[in-house]
Design a protein around this motif. Structure first.
Motif, PDB file in Angstrom:
ATOM      1  N   ALA A   2      21.269  69.504 -46.464  1.00 56.67           N
ATOM      2  CA  ALA A   2      22.470  69.386 -45.646  1.00 56.67           C
ATOM      3  C   ALA A   2      22.436  68.123 -44.797  1.00 56.67           C
ATOM      4  O   ALA A   2      23.485  67.595 -44.419  1.00 56.67           O
ATOM      5  N   THR A   3      21.233  67.650 -44.496  1.00 58.30           N
ATOM      6  CA  THR A   3      21.063  66.428 -43.713  1.00 58.30           C
ATOM      7  C   THR A   3      19.870  65.657 -44.256  1.00 58.30           C
ATOM      8  O   THR A   3      19.032  66.201 -44.980  1.00 58.30           O
ATOM      9  N   LEU A   4      19.803  64.401 -43.873  1.00 60.14           N
ATOM     10  CA  LEU A   4      18.656  63.556 -44.183  1.00 60.14           C
ATOM     11  C   LEU A   4      18.245  62.833 -42.906  1.00 60.14           C
ATOM     12  O   LEU A   4      19.105  62.402 -42.132  1.00 60.14           O
ATOM     13  N   PRO A   5      16.946  62.672 -42.659  1.00 61.70           N
ATOM     14  CA  PRO A   5      16.528  61.923 -41.471  1.00 61.70           C
ATOM     15  C   PRO A   5      16.898  60.450 -41.610  1.00 61.70           C
ATOM     16  O   PRO A   5      16.883  59.906 -42.721  1.00 61.70           O
ATOM     17  N   PRO A   6      17.226  59.783 -40.509  1.00 60.39           N
ATOM     18  CA  PRO A   6      17.646  58.374 -40.580  1.00 60.39           C
ATOM     19  C   PRO A   6      16.626  57.462 -41.236  1.00 60.39           C
ATOM     20  O   PRO A   6      16.994  56.459 -41.852  1.00 60.39           O
ATOM     21  N   THR A   7      15.340  57.799 -41.111  1.00 57.99           N
ATOM     22  CA  THR A   7      14.287  56.940 -41.662  1.00 57.99           C
ATOM     23  C   THR A   7      13.711  57.493 -42.965  1.00 57.99           C
ATOM     24  O   THR A   7      12.610  57.111 -43.368  1.00 57.99           O
ATOM     25  N   ALA A   8      14.447  58.364 -43.630  1.00 62.98           N
ATOM     26  CA  ALA A   8      13.919  59.035 -44.822  1.00 62.98           C
ATOM     27  C   ALA A   8      13.394  58.055 -45.860  1.00 62.98           C
ATOM     28  O   ALA A   8      12.349  58.289 -46.484  1.00 62.98           O
ATOM     29  N   PHE A   9      14.097  56.933 -46.065  1.00 63.42           N
ATOM     30  CA  PHE A   9      13.752  56.026 -47.154  1.00 63.42           C
ATOM     31  C   PHE A   9      13.057  54.750 -46.675  1.00 63.42           C
ATOM     32  O   PHE A   9      12.821  53.842 -47.477  1.00 63.42           O
ATOM     33  N   ALA A  10      12.697  54.714 -45.409  1.00 58.69           N
ATOM     34  CA  ALA A  10      11.967  53.553 -44.892  1.00 58.69           C
ATOM     35  C   ALA A  10      10.639  53.330 -45.613  1.00 58.69           C
ATOM     36  O   ALA A  10      10.239  52.176 -45.827  1.00 58.69           O
ATOM     37  N   PRO A  11       9.913  54.391 -46.030  1.00 60.65           N
ATOM     38  CA  PRO A  11       8.636  54.151 -46.723  1.00 60.65           C
ATOM     39  C   PRO A  11       8.779  53.706 -48.172  1.00 60.65           C
ATOM     40  O   PRO A  11       7.768  53.420 -48.814  1.00 60.65           O
ATOM     41  N   THR A  12      10.002  53.654 -48.710  1.00 62.67           N
ATOM     42  CA  THR A  12      10.180  53.393 -50.147  1.00 62.67           C
ATOM     43  C   THR A  12      11.076  52.178 -50.387  1.00 62.67           C
ATOM     44  O   THR A  12      12.132  52.288 -51.018  1.00 62.67           O
ATOM     45  N   PRO A  13      10.672  50.999 -49.946  1.00 60.09           N
ATOM     46  CA  PRO A  13      11.552  49.820 -50.056  1.00 60.09           C
ATOM     47  C   PRO A  13      11.775  49.341 -51.481  1.00 60.09           C
ATOM     48  O   PRO A  13      12.699  48.556 -51.720  1.00 60.09           O
ATOM     49  N   THR A  14      10.953  49.793 -52.436  1.00 56.69           N
ATOM     50  CA  THR A  14      11.112  49.345 -53.824  1.00 56.69           C
ATOM     51  C   THR A  14      11.978  50.291 -54.646  1.00 56.69           C
ATOM     52  O   THR A  14      12.114  50.103 -55.861  1.00 56.69           O
ATOM     53  N   LEU A  15      12.575  51.277 -54.005  1.00 58.33           N
ATOM     54  CA  LEU A  15      13.376  52.266 -54.727  1.00 58.33           C
ATOM     55  C   LEU A  15      14.552  51.595 -55.430  1.00 58.33           C
ATOM     56  O   LEU A  15      15.291  50.811 -54.842  1.00 58.33           O
ATOM     57  N   ARG A  16      14.716  51.933 -56.717  1.00 54.35           N
ATOM     58  CA  ARG A  16      15.796  51.366 -57.517  1.00 54.35           C
ATOM     59  C   ARG A  16      16.807  52.420 -57.972  1.00 54.35           C
ATOM     60  O   ARG A  16      17.966  52.104 -58.217  1.00 54.35           O
ATOM     61  N   LEU A  17      16.359  53.656 -58.114  1.00 52.10           N
ATOM     62  CA  LEU A  17      17.236  54.736 -58.559  1.00 52.10           C
ATOM     63  C   LEU A  17      17.079  55.914 -57.607  1.00 52.10           C
ATOM     64  O   LEU A  17      15.967  56.412 -57.408  1.00 52.10           O
ATOM     65  N   LEU A  18      18.197  56.377 -57.041  1.00 49.32           N
ATOM     66  CA  LEU A  18      18.173  57.475 -56.083  1.00 49.32           C
ATOM     67  C   LEU A  18      19.271  58.470 -56.445  1.00 49.32           C
ATOM     68  O   LEU A  18      20.452  58.121 -56.489  1.00 49.32           O
ATOM     69  N   PHE A  19      18.851  59.718 -56.693  1.00 48.00           N
ATOM     70  CA  PHE A  19      19.781  60.762 -57.115  1.00 48.00           C
ATOM     71  C   PHE A  19      19.829  61.855 -56.048  1.00 48.00           C
ATOM     72  O   PHE A  19      18.833  62.522 -55.783  1.00 48.00           O
ATOM     73  N   LEU A  20      21.015  62.031 -55.455  1.00 50.05           N
ATOM     74  CA  LEU A  20      21.219  63.022 -54.395  1.00 50.05           C
ATOM     75  C   LEU A  20      22.394  63.941 -54.706  1.00 50.05           C
ATOM     76  O   LEU A  20      22.878  64.644 -53.817  1.00 50.05           O
ATOM     77  N   ARG A  21      22.837  63.968 -55.931  1.00 53.05           N
ATOM     78  CA  ARG A  21      24.014  64.772 -56.272  1.00 53.05           C
ATOM     79  C   ARG A  21      23.719  66.260 -56.146  1.00 53.05           C
ATOM     80  O   ARG A  21      22.579  66.704 -56.144  1.00 53.05           O
ATOM     81  N   ASP A  22      24.785  67.032 -56.024  1.00 54.24           N
ATOM     82  CA  ASP A  22      24.692  68.494 -55.993  1.00 54.24           C
ATOM     83  C   ASP A  22      23.807  69.002 -54.865  1.00 54.24           C
ATOM     84  O   ASP A  22      22.940  69.853 -55.060  1.00 54.24           O
ATOM     85  N   ASN A  23      24.014  68.436 -53.680  1.00 51.27           N
ATOM     86  CA  ASN A  23      23.412  68.976 -52.473  1.00 51.27           C
ATOM     87  C   ASN A  23      24.538  69.414 -51.535  1.00 51.27           C
ATOM     88  O   ASN A  23      25.664  69.644 -51.989  1.00 51.27           O
ATOM     89  N   GLU A  24      24.236  69.529 -50.259  1.00 49.19           N
ATOM     90  CA  GLU A  24      25.242  69.976 -49.290  1.00 49.19           C
ATOM     91  C   GLU A  24      25.394  68.971 -48.158  1.00 49.19           C
ATOM     92  O   GLU A  24      25.692  69.330 -47.017  1.00 49.19           O
ATOM     93  N   LEU A  25      25.213  67.700 -48.492  1.00 53.89           N
ATOM     94  CA  LEU A  25      25.275  66.645 -47.485  1.00 53.89           C
ATOM     95  C   LEU A  25      26.694  66.495 -46.942  1.00 53.89           C
ATOM     96  O   LEU A  25      27.651  66.343 -47.701  1.00 53.89           O
ATOM     97  N   ARG A  26      26.789  66.513 -45.620  1.00 53.93           N
ATOM     98  CA  ARG A  26      28.080  66.323 -44.959  1.00 53.93           C
ATOM     99  C   ARG A  26      28.177  64.959 -44.281  1.00 53.93           C
ATOM    100  O   ARG A  26      29.264  64.381 -44.199  1.00 53.93           O
ATOM    101  N   VAL A  27      27.042  64.475 -43.789  1.00 53.49           N
ATOM    102  CA  VAL A  27      27.011  63.201 -43.067  1.00 53.49           C
ATOM    103  C   VAL A  27      25.765  62.435 -43.487  1.00 53.49           C
ATOM    104  O   VAL A  27      24.687  63.024 -43.635  1.00 53.49           O
ATOM    105  N   LEU A  28      25.918  61.140 -43.661  1.00 53.42           N
ATOM    106  CA  LEU A  28      24.782  60.258 -43.911  1.00 53.42           C
ATOM    107  C   LEU A  28      24.477  59.498 -42.626  1.00 53.42           C
ATOM    108  O   LEU A  28      25.380  58.873 -42.053  1.00 53.42           O
ATOM    109  N   PRO A  29      23.233  59.524 -42.150  1.00 51.04           N
ATOM    110  CA  PRO A  29      22.905  58.781 -40.932  1.00 51.04           C
ATOM    111  C   PRO A  29      23.206  57.296 -41.086  1.00 51.04           C
ATOM    112  O   PRO A  29      23.013  56.720 -42.163  1.00 51.04           O
TER     113      PRO A  29
END
Length: 322
Positions: free
Chosen positions: A205-232
């Motif tokens: 439903a939420t993600l922490p603002p720094t969730a992806f700070a440890p993964t700067p080389t990320l090229r593909l990110l899949f977040l579909r079919d969750n319950e996210l209402r707001v992105l920080p």
């Protein structure tokens, strides 16, 4: 969509087929395959030359602690689609050269704490489709070469903080179709080489603002079919190499995007969300210029003057009120 299949069966396609019947080991072969549905015991008598073993789609429900003894050169072990509910703590001790372990679609609810203590060369670990309810930190302490970790379709409710920290070589992490309702701020700590992350089909439903700070080389990110209402705000700023972002079928009304890459444009799926097609969203899409997929299902829910219209069309046309 956007899935990348793991490079399993690295050796199997290249090795000669045995001419013997199913589950009959032959001397001096390097590959052994058994898919006998009635098999209930792990085959014995495998030659020490064996490099790859595939015992899949059988009735195998248990393994002896010494099942892999005498296979010092084993590099691949495929045990998918069996009935394994437990594994002996020392099952992998005789095979320190193991590179691929596939346990897809078994009945494993837990693994021994030190089962991977001697598998320092393991590169691909697939635990998809089991019944794992929790992750043990000790599983990952001795896997410095692991590149592919698939934990999809289990019953995981959380990712303990920094649990993946020892996995400095990990390129792909699949946590899709679990029961994750939140993500700790440092859940991905240590994954500095990660290129693909799949969190699809959870309950986020939420993600922490720094969730992806440890993964700067990320090229593909899949977040579909969750319950996210707001992105920080700024959540994707560290992801300057991102090429595919899938946010489809959440409950988002406003969007955050990574910085526009200097190379190929971002492939973006934001379909199935109730977008608020106000000035900020429209300006963001024009500025970032992503390649929108599933545009016919990417519709404005508000304001009333744009309701039901395609977001891409509204963005391109502009809004006189902006």
């Amino acid at each position: 969509p956007g899935r990348i299949l793991p490079p399993l069966l690295l050796l199997l396609p290249l090795l000669p087929l045995s001419l013997a019947g199913p589950c009959s080991p032959q001397p001096n072969v390097t590959r052994f395959v058994c898919t006998e549905p009635t098999l209930t015991a792990f085959p014995t008598g495998l030659p020490p030359t064996t490099l790859a073993v595939s015992v899949e789609f059988t009735a195998l429900a248990a393994l002896r602690p010494t099942a892999l003894a005498g296979l010092p050169r084993l590099q691949e072990l495929h045990l998918s689609s069996n009935r394994l509910s437990t594994l002996p703590e020392t099952i992998l001790h005789p095979v320190p050269t193991l590179r691929v372990l596939d346990l897809t679609d078994n009945l494993l609810a837990d693994l021994p704490a030190t089962i991977f203590a001697g598998t320092h060369r393991l590169q691909h670990l697939v635990l998809q489709g089991n019944r794992l309810r929790a992750l043990r930190p000790t599983w990952f302490r001795h896997l410095p070469r692991l590149r592919w970790l698939n934990l999809a379709a289990n019953a995981l409710a959380e990712v303990p903080p920094a649990i993946f920290h020892p996995l400095h070589s990990l390129r792909s992490l699949d946590l899709s179709r679990n029961r994750l309702a939140s993500l700790a701020p440092d859940a991905l700590a240590g994954l500095r080489a990660l290129e693909r992350l799949d969190l699809e089909g959870n309950r986020l439903a939420t993600l922490p603002p720094t969730a992806f700070a440890p993964t700067p080389t990320l090229r593909l990110l899949f977040l579909r079919d969750n319950e996210l209402r707001v992105l920080p705000a700024g959540i994707f700023i560290p992801l300057r190499q991102l090429r595919i972002l899938d946010l489809a079928r959440n409950r988002l009304r406003a969007l955050e995007l990574p910085p526009r890459p200097p190379g190929p444009v971002l492939d973006l799926d934001i379909s199935g969300n109730p977008w608020s097609c106000e000035c900020r969203l429209l300006a963001l899409l024009r500025r970032a210029a992503p390649r929108l997929t599933a545009t016919r299902d990417t519709l404005c829910a508000s304001p009333a003057r744009h309701r039901g219209q395609e977001v891409a069309a509204v963005s391109q046309a502009g809004d006189r009120g902006c």
